[in-house]
Design a protein around this motif. Structure first.
Motif, PDB file in Angstrom:
ATOM      1  N   UNK A  49       0.837  -1.203   0.000  1.00  0.00           N
ATOM      2  CA  UNK A  49       0.000   0.000   0.000  1.00  0.00           C
ATOM      3  C   UNK A  49       0.868   1.247   0.000  1.00  0.00           C
ATOM      4  N   UNK A  50       1.942   1.244   0.813  1.00  0.00           N
ATOM      5  CA  UNK A  50       2.817   2.408   0.879  1.00  0.00           C
ATOM      6  C   UNK A  50       3.457   2.668  -0.476  1.00  0.00           C
ATOM      7  N   UNK A  51       3.906   1.611  -1.154  1.00  0.00           N
ATOM      8  CA  UNK A  51       4.506   1.786  -2.477  1.00  0.00           C
ATOM      9  C   UNK A  51       3.507   2.420  -3.441  1.00  0.00           C
ATOM     10  N   UNK A  52       2.265   1.977  -3.377  1.00  0.00           N
ATOM     11  CA  UNK A  52       1.238   2.539  -4.252  1.00  0.00           C
ATOM     12  C   UNK A  52       0.950   3.994  -3.911  1.00  0.00           C
ATOM     13  N   UNK A  53       0.941   4.300  -2.624  1.00  0.00           N
ATOM     14  CA  UNK A  53       0.702   5.681  -2.203  1.00  0.00           C
ATOM     15  C   UNK A  53       1.817   6.596  -2.687  1.00  0.00           C
ATOM     16  N   UNK A  54       3.042   6.099  -2.635  1.00  0.00           N
ATOM     17  CA  UNK A  54       4.164   6.909  -3.088  1.00  0.00           C
ATOM     18  C   UNK A  54       4.148   7.100  -4.601  1.00  0.00           C
ATOM     19  N   UNK A  55       3.691   6.087  -5.329  1.00  0.00           N
ATOM     20  CA  UNK A  55       3.526   6.252  -6.771  1.00  0.00           C
ATOM     21  C   UNK A  55       2.495   7.345  -7.064  1.00  0.00           C
ATOM     22  N   UNK A  56       1.403   7.330  -6.312  1.00  0.00           N
ATOM     23  CA  UNK A  56       0.382   8.358  -6.466  1.00  0.00           C
ATOM     24  C   UNK A  56       0.939   9.729  -6.093  1.00  0.00           C
ATOM     25  N   UNK A  57       1.822   9.757  -5.113  1.00  0.00           N
ATOM     26  CA  UNK A  57       2.434  11.004  -4.674  1.00  0.00           C
ATOM     27  C   UNK A  57       3.199  11.662  -5.816  1.00  0.00           C
ATOM     28  N   UNK A  58       3.873  10.849  -6.627  1.00  0.00           N
ATOM     29  CA  UNK A  58       4.609  11.391  -7.767  1.00  0.00           C
ATOM     30  C   UNK A  58       3.672  11.997  -8.807  1.00  0.00           C
ATOM     31  N   UNK A  59       2.481  11.436  -8.931  1.00  0.00           N
ATOM     32  CA  UNK A  59       1.546  11.874  -9.964  1.00  0.00           C
ATOM     33  C   UNK A  59       0.655  13.025  -9.500  1.00  0.00           C
ATOM     34  N   UNK A  60       0.179  12.928  -8.277  1.00  0.00           N
ATOM     35  CA  UNK A  60      -0.797  13.909  -7.776  1.00  0.00           C
ATOM     36  C   UNK A  60      -0.717  13.928  -6.249  1.00  0.00           C
ATOM     37  N   UNK A  61       0.063  14.868  -5.704  1.00  0.00           N
ATOM     38  CA  UNK A  61       0.293  14.908  -4.261  1.00  0.00           C
ATOM     39  C   UNK A  61      -0.999  15.146  -3.494  1.00  0.00           C
ATOM     40  N   UNK A  62      -1.900  15.945  -4.056  1.00  0.00           N
ATOM     41  CA  UNK A  62      -3.167  16.216  -3.365  1.00  0.00           C
ATOM     42  C   UNK A  62      -4.002  14.945  -3.235  1.00  0.00           C
ATOM     43  N   UNK A  63      -4.037  14.140  -4.289  1.00  0.00           N
ATOM     44  CA  UNK A  63      -4.792  12.894  -4.241  1.00  0.00           C
ATOM     45  C   UNK A  63      -4.138  11.920  -3.259  1.00  0.00           C
ATOM     46  N   UNK A  64      -2.803  11.857  -3.276  1.00  0.00           N
ATOM     47  CA  UNK A  64      -2.105  10.985  -2.328  1.00  0.00           C
ATOM     48  C   UNK A  64      -2.412  11.399  -0.897  1.00  0.00           C
ATOM     49  N   UNK A  67      -5.946  10.119  -0.117  1.00  0.00           N
ATOM     50  CA  UNK A  67      -5.960   8.665   0.030  1.00  0.00           C
ATOM     51  C   UNK A  67      -5.302   8.238   1.342  1.00  0.00           C
ATOM     52  N   UNK A  68      -4.219   8.913   1.705  1.00  0.00           N
ATOM     53  CA  UNK A  68      -3.531   8.574   2.957  1.00  0.00           C
ATOM     54  C   UNK A  68      -4.404   8.916   4.161  1.00  0.00           C
ATOM     55  N   UNK A  69      -5.151  10.017   4.087  1.00  0.00           N
ATOM     56  CA  UNK A  69      -6.073  10.354   5.173  1.00  0.00           C
ATOM     57  C   UNK A  69      -7.134   9.268   5.350  1.00  0.00           C
ATOM     58  N   UNK A  70      -7.685   8.796   4.231  1.00  0.00           N
ATOM     59  CA  UNK A  70      -8.698   7.741   4.288  1.00  0.00           C
ATOM     60  C   UNK A  70      -8.106   6.470   4.891  1.00  0.00           C
ATOM     61  N   UNK A  71      -6.920   6.094   4.422  1.00  0.00           N
ATOM     62  CA  UNK A  71      -6.265   4.888   4.932  1.00  0.00           C
ATOM     63  C   UNK A  71      -5.977   5.006   6.422  1.00  0.00           C
ATOM     64  N   UNK A  75      -7.763   2.368   9.383  1.00  0.00           N
ATOM     65  CA  UNK A  75      -6.870   1.269   9.753  1.00  0.00           C
ATOM     66  C   UNK A  75      -6.315   1.460  11.155  1.00  0.00           C
ATOM     67  N   UNK A  76      -5.607   0.439  11.608  1.00  0.00           N
ATOM     68  CA  UNK A  76      -4.923   0.483  12.899  1.00  0.00           C
ATOM     69  C   UNK A  76      -3.547  -0.157  12.734  1.00  0.00           C
ATOM     70  N   UNK A  77      -2.772  -0.120  13.791  1.00  0.00           N
ATOM     71  CA  UNK A  77      -1.489  -0.813  13.806  1.00  0.00           C
ATOM     72  C   UNK A  77      -0.538  -0.338  12.732  1.00  0.00           C
ATOM     73  N   UNK A  78       0.177  -1.284  12.116  1.00  0.00           N
ATOM     74  CA  UNK A  78       1.198  -0.951  11.120  1.00  0.00           C
ATOM     75  C   UNK A  78       0.593  -0.222   9.936  1.00  0.00           C
ATOM     76  N   UNK A  79      -0.617  -0.616   9.508  1.00  0.00           N
ATOM     77  CA  UNK A  79      -1.255   0.046   8.375  1.00  0.00           C
ATOM     78  C   UNK A  79      -1.452   1.536   8.658  1.00  0.00           C
ATOM     79  N   UNK A  80      -1.881   1.863   9.857  1.00  0.00           N
ATOM     80  CA  UNK A  80      -2.107   3.264  10.217  1.00  0.00           C
ATOM     81  C   UNK A  80      -0.782   4.026  10.310  1.00  0.00           C
ATOM     82  N   UNK A  81       0.236   3.391  10.839  1.00  0.00           N
ATOM     83  CA  UNK A  81       1.550   4.036  10.919  1.00  0.00           C
ATOM     84  C   UNK A  81       2.042   4.403   9.525  1.00  0.00           C
TER      85      UNK A  81
END
Length: 291
Positions: A49-64, A67-71, A75-81
């Protein structure tokens, strides 16, 4: 999901290297990428998920950022971190420094107390965001905690990073001697880091300890002989020490490396201030660069 050091540290590897976050004039370069040692795509869901978020970050930081806020909220634990990790990076890209500080700090706080290396890394990222925001006092508090975590983890590289970053905060707070002590510690812990030697040389020059500054910049130059920032500072130290020709040579080497770069333009300005050889007193002032 159980949070473990191996999961967090492996996931961090797919994104910006938290160990390389230089600041220049209050701006943070938090997104320097760390090249993976292999080409294998991450298989753990959180790392993927983090790799995908970072790919999105390169394309559209606002969308990333969204998406990170939603995630993070779902989520909890490692996913939330890791969601907070990407959220902090997206906020950094957008210049939302308070958001970045909050996200990186949350990633640190939600990492278990015994996962000290991960806590130190996230703490350093939060501290750098605070520095970029111009809040040096807040940065000092955050980075001091990151340094304690790194020390408790017995990680010399992370201790060196935190000490170096803490020195920047202390310089901004006009506490130069304390900053120098932090840089002394950083160079002892990580003697092969050219950037730290450059910071040390710059601070020593500001303190008018030119012999010590010269020794530090020479060490930086040995470690990174074609770094233009080192060449620029070497010239400043040289001209203030009365060595005009050495200053000219240093600044000209910076120009020759890449004439259109911002550092080269500064070097060209310094050369113009000197004028033709031997026409100006060696100690005529050139503007000092920030630490």
């Amino acid at each position: 999901m159980i949070l473990t050091s191996s999961l967090i540290l492996a996931a961090l590897q797919v994104g910006p290297n938290p160990n390389t976050m230089p600041l220049t004039d209050g701006h943070s370069e938090l997104r320097e990428r760390q090249v993976r040692e292999d080409d294998t795509a991450p298989t753990d869901p959180a790392a993927k998920w983090l790799a995908q978020c970072l790919e999105q970050l390169d394309e559209d930081a606002s969308r990333a950022h969204t998406l990170a806020q939603v995630q993070r909220n779902e989520t909890t634990g490692a996913d939330r971190v890791l969601a907070n990790h990407c959220l902090g990076l997206a906020a950094t890209e957008l210049g939302r420094w308070d958001d970045a500080i909050t996200a990186f700090s949350a990633a640190r706080d939600e990492t278990p107390d015994d996962e000290l290396r991960a806590r130190a890394r996230f703490g350093s990222m939060a501290g750098n965001a605070a520095l970029a925001s111009g809040d040096a006092l807040r940065a000092e508090t955050i980075l001091s905690e990151a340094k304690r975590d790194a020390g408790a983890a017995a990680s010399a590289p992370l201790q060196a990073i935190a000490s170096s970053d803490l020195a920047r905060a202390l310089v901004a707070l006009d506490r130069s001697e304390e900053a120098l002590a932090q840089l002394e510690m950083a160079t002892q812990l990580e003697p092969a880091n050219a950037e730290t030697w450059l910071l040390k040389a710059t601070l020593l020059r500001r303190l008018d300890r030119l012999d010590a500054a010269q020794a530090a910049i020479e060490q930086a130059g040995e470690l990174a002989p074609i770094d233009p920032a080192i060449g620029l500072e070497a010239g400043v130290i040289a001209v203030l020490s009365g060595r005009e020709e050495a200053a000219r040579a240093s600044w000209q080497s910076v120009v020759d490396l890449d004439p259109s770069s911002p550092v080269a333009l500064t070097a060209q300005d310094y050369l113009a201030q000197l004028g033709p050889p031997s026409t100006l007193a060696p100690a005529q002032a050139v503007s000092q660069e920030p630490l």
